[in-house]
Design an enzyme around this catalytic site. Structure first.
Site, PDB file in Angstrom:
ATOM      1  N   LYS A 189      22.473  48.318  17.430  1.00 58.15           N
ATOM      2  CA  LYS A 189      23.502  48.020  16.421  1.00 58.15           C
ATOM      3  C   LYS A 189      24.800  48.698  16.837  1.00 58.15           C
ATOM      4  O   LYS A 189      25.093  49.840  16.478  1.00 58.15           O
ATOM      5  CB  LYS A 189      23.065  48.499  15.039  1.00 58.15           C
ATOM      6  N   SER A 383      23.264  39.020  12.096  1.00 56.11           N
ATOM      7  CA  SER A 383      23.222  40.118  11.135  1.00 56.11           C
ATOM      8  C   SER A 383      23.155  39.532   9.728  1.00 56.11           C
ATOM      9  O   SER A 383      22.194  38.847   9.395  1.00 56.11           O
ATOM     10  CB  SER A 383      24.407  41.054  11.336  1.00 56.11           C
TER      11      SER A 383
END
Length: 586
Positions: A189, A383
């Site tokens: 991430k 996401s």
């Protein structure tokens, strides 16, 4: 006094007459606009596919173009263009398509859908010609399907591979003594890397290398097929910098000839059996959209197509945003409408608010209990964009869709030293409980507060993985192994179970019709397009005009930097399921 009253009442009457005249005139204009007949596109026409136009998910219309009856100034949506290309196969008024390939403002997945539509169009035996003074690789990706590709003798073809640049702000923040408090879940991430590192981490470098090469290899593979070459030769041309001039592009078979504009028009005139200097009937897609009925309009059940494009935000979103409240309402409306037999959800989003994503996910799970719910992914469905996709009955992705990035982050700002040391500003106050001012910029977090924040992010990440596991019917441990915030392209996403099939929006619509057992259907698209009058009075449309003016004034690169700053500001203290800012590759 009598004279005064006479003048006064005469003025009042004149104002009333003038107002009524304006109202009648305005009504006449409205009537002429709303009842305008379809434009005559003539015969022996050539559709113009201008890749410098960005074909968003829905049409981008300027209310003034509508008012002035100038449809060519309006830009249709991507699905509109694809359907029009398909319609033109059987339209005797259209003899071919001219691809303007001087640039390409569309993403690779959108370009893929255009490319596939053009391949289908060629089956009609009508011509497709592509031209650009200098043709960049992203435009070449589409242009390569043409019967003939030409460039200007003084121009050429950009053929040097792809690169991606990421901006890192940590050094700047250090100099300003601004200390971001960063919390994230998922080793890939990388959205917070610009704030906590001065270069790419090993994990981010790995994932970026993989997905960028996947898209590059897709370009090589499809170019090789179209130009009767091979991927090794094409890569060698890029790697050695062999293509520097228009003659190089011709030598290595990237183009079929070098032509000036007049020579290009002469060739098209010949194909149209016209004199070389005769005018060519070029038809912009904006005109064609108004002239023909290309949308599915059967008498059977209705399929709702809901377009979700842009950042996911809490509450009501602006134009080009996915507002949680707005899209919950749209999906609920389709769920409760008995005339709607299936829902197709077109997602083109890098993500955003985790809370808004959860709210939209919830409404999707309710909708799929009563009718088929199919997702079609565009350029991005990553996401939060994947969060709102994973619960669908079936998920379609383009081969080059950017997806995955299943992870969460949050950013707070400790600006105490910046204010104290750089500006001489200090803070003081009172509070009724220990954590009442958690998140303030005037002090650093305590260890306990950092624990609270990380625990919150871990909880959201756990919920996110559970949503994906339930939607994709996979074990949570397996989802964790392919999550961790890692970005995948559509082709790989299918291999690991994050998507079901490679396919376009039309494929998703066909799937939804099949699941609903509809042989005859009509489509209705949401959010509904506003009338030209509503657009004129809508602040978001005015904001878009100001945005375009600002880009023209300061340049796109400077505008992008400004937007990234605004984007970062909007992320502060709100848990995000989002891609690492915006990908820009060249």
């Amino acid at each position: 006094m009598r004279s005064f009253l006479k003048v006064f009442f005469a003025t009042i009457v004149a104002l009333i007459v003038f107002t009524l005249a304006i109202i009648f005139a305005f009504s006449a204009i409205i009537g002429s606009v709303t009842s305008a007949s379809k434009p005559d596109i003539g015969s022996n026409g050539v559709l113009v596919l201008d890749l410098s136009q960005q074909f968003r998910e829905q049409a981008n219309s300027n209310p003034l173009n509508t008012l002035l009856d100038n449809p060519s100034g309006n830009i249709p949506g991507l699905y509109d263009v694809v359907r029009m290309i398909n319609y033109a196969k059987g339209d005797s008024a259209v003899k071919g398509i001219y691809i303007k390939a001087g640039s390409n403002e569309n993403g690779y997945a959108a370009s893929e859908e255009l490319r596939q539509a053009l391949i289908e169009f060629k089956k009609s035996k009508k011509f497709v010609i592509a031209y650009g003074s200098v043709i960049p690789e992203k435009a070449y990706y589409v242009a390569a399907v043409a019967d003939k590709i030409y460039c200007n003798p003084a121009g050429g073809v950009e053929w040097n591979g792809f690169a991606i640049d990421m901006m890192f702000l940590k050094g700047l923040l250090d100099k300003l003594e601004i200390k971001p408090e960063i919390f994230y879940a998922g080793k890939f991430k990388s959205a917070t890397e610009p704030l906590r590192a001065t270069q790419m981490t090993d994990a981010n470098r790995l994932q970026t290398t993989v997905w960028l090469n996947d898209i590059y290899n897709d370009l090589l593979l499809k170019t090789a097929g179209a130009r009767h070459s091979d991927t090794a030769t094409l890569h060698n041309l890029a790697n050695t910098g062999a293509v520097q001039t228009a003659n190089d592009a011709l030598k290595y078979n990237l183009v079929d000839g070098l032509k000036y504009d007049d020579e290009l028009k002469a060739e098209m005139s010949k194909r149209l059996k016209k004199d070389a200097d005769a005018d060519i009937n070029f038809i912009p897609f904006g005109n064609y959209a108004k002239a023909v009925n290309y949308a599915k309009s059967g008498a059977g059940g209705k399929i709702s197509i809901i377009y979700a494009q842009g950042d996911i935000v809490d509450g009501k979103g602006d134009k080009e945003q996915i507002g949680g409240d707005d899209f919950v309402r749209l999906i609920r409306k389709a769920r409760l409408d008995d005339d709607v037999k299936a829902i197709v959800f077109r997602v083109n989003s890098p993500g955003g608010s985790a809370m808004a994503s959860e709210a939209i996910w919830r409404e999707i799970t309710l909708a799929k209990k009563v009718k088929p719910f199919v997702v079609s992914m565009g350029d991005y469905a990553a996401s939060g964009g994947y969060y709102i996709s994973c619960a669908a009955d079936s998920v379609f992705a383009d081969e080059t869709t950017i997806t995955g990035s299943i992870g969460v982050f949050s950013v707070l700002a400790n600006m105490k030293d910046f204010f104290n040391n750089k500006l001489g500003i200090t803070f003081d106050g009172v509070k009724t409980a220990s954590y009442a001012d958690l998140g303030t910029i005037s002090r650093p977090l305590t260890d306990a507060e950092r624990h609270f924040m990380q625990a919150s992010i871990d909880t959201i990440y756990s919920i996110f993985k559970t949503r994906v596991a339930d939607g994709r019917k996979k074990d949570t441990a397996y989802i964790d192994s392919i999550a961790q915030g890692r970005v995948w392209i559509g082709k790989r996403a299918i291999g690991i179970g994050l998507a079901d099939k490679t396919g376009t929006l039309q494929d998703a619509v066909n799937c939804a019709a099949g699941m609903a057992k509809l042989t005859d259907y009509r489509t209705r698209e949401y959010p509904e397009q506003k009338s030209w009058l509503e657009q004129l009075t809508d602040q978001s449309y005015s904001a878009e005009s100001r945005q375009n003016a600002l880009i023209k004034e300061i340049g796109r690169q400077q505008y992008t930097l400004l937007q990234k700053g605004k984007q970062l500001s909007a992320m502060i203290n709100i848990p995000q399921a989002r891609l690492p800012f915006d990908f820009e590759w060249k």
